[in-house]
Design a protein around this motif. Structure first.
Motif, short mmCIF file in Angstrom:
data_model
loop_
_atom_site.label_atom_id
_atom_site.label_comp_id
_atom_site.label_asym_id
_atom_site.label_seq_id
_atom_site.Cartn_x
_atom_site.Cartn_y
_atom_site.Cartn_z
N GLY A 17 -32.65 37.90 -7.03
CA GLY A 17 -32.91 36.48 -6.91
C GLY A 17 -33.91 36.15 -5.84
N TRP A 18 -34.03 34.85 -5.58
CA TRP A 18 -34.99 34.34 -4.62
C TRP A 18 -34.31 33.36 -3.67
N TYR A 19 -34.64 33.50 -2.41
CA TYR A 19 -34.26 32.55 -1.38
C TYR A 19 -35.55 31.99 -0.78
N ARG A 20 -35.43 30.87 -0.11
CA ARG A 20 -36.59 30.33 0.59
C ARG A 20 -36.16 29.76 1.94
N GLN A 21 -37.14 29.74 2.84
CA GLN A 21 -36.90 29.20 4.17
C GLN A 21 -38.07 28.32 4.57
N ALA A 22 -37.79 27.04 4.76
CA ALA A 22 -38.80 26.10 5.22
C ALA A 22 -38.80 26.09 6.75
N LEU A 65 -30.57 29.63 -1.02
CA LEU A 65 -30.71 30.20 -2.35
C LEU A 65 -31.54 29.27 -3.22
N VAL A 66 -32.51 29.86 -3.93
CA VAL A 66 -33.28 29.11 -4.91
C VAL A 66 -32.72 29.38 -6.30
N THR A 122 -42.25 23.84 -0.28
CA THR A 122 -42.99 24.70 0.65
C THR A 122 -42.06 25.54 1.50
N GLY A 123 -42.42 26.80 1.67
CA GLY A 123 -41.63 27.70 2.50
C GLY A 123 -41.99 29.14 2.22
N VAL A 124 -41.30 30.02 2.92
CA VAL A 124 -41.42 31.45 2.65
C VAL A 124 -40.34 31.83 1.65
N TYR A 125 -40.75 32.44 0.58
CA TYR A 125 -39.83 32.83 -0.49
C TYR A 125 -39.53 34.33 -0.36
N TYR A 126 -38.25 34.66 -0.31
CA TYR A 126 -37.80 36.03 -0.13
C TYR A 126 -37.09 36.53 -1.38
N GLY A 172 -41.14 38.67 2.08
CA GLY A 172 -41.41 37.24 1.97
C GLY A 172 -42.83 36.94 1.54
N THR A 173 -42.99 35.86 0.79
CA THR A 173 -44.31 35.41 0.36
C THR A 173 -44.38 33.89 0.56
#
Length: 121
Positions: A35-40, A47-48, A90-94, A114-115
């Motif tokens: 899966g994908w998580y993100r951090q703004a 969790l995304v 917007t954020g870093v997606y892990y 992260g991207t």
């Protein structure tokens, strides 16, 4: 060891689309979940979306109807199609994977580097 290699981030205007991909490699016996998580900036990681080995998917309420998670045929790649992107995305997606290695009896969580995804006009 597990390597998670991500690609697909970038800058996009509001309303635009991006597709993230993540491929897992290493001495993997089983992949239970990806899966994908993100951090703004200034916020906690959240969790995304994720997808189970059986195909069940889960989405954050904020992305339902706009993002779609899927897997490649080999089962070690996960994609996140992001449509109708908004500045709050917007954020870093892990990339995250819960896998069991040859050397393990139980699974463990692993993370990509992260991207960056930036949604701005």
């Amino acid at each position: 060891q597990v390597q998670l290699v991500e690609s697909g981030g970038g800058l996009v205007q509001p309303g635009g689309s991006l597709r993230l991909s993540c491929t897992a490699s290493g001495s993997i016996v089983s992949i239970y979940r990806m899966g994908w998580y993100r951090q703004a900036p200034g916020k906690e990681r959240e969790l995304v979306a994720n997808i189970m080995s059986g195909g069940t998917t889960n989405y954050a309420d904020s992305v339902k109807g706009r993002f779609t998670i899927s897997r490649g045929n080999a089962g070690n790649t996960v994609y996140l199609q992001m449509d109708s992107l908004q500045p709050e995305d917007t954020g870093v997606y892990y990339c995250n994977a819960y896998v069991r290695l040859v050397s393990q009896r139980l699974g463990d969580d692993y993370w990509g580097q992260g991207t960056q995804v930036t949604v701005s006009s």
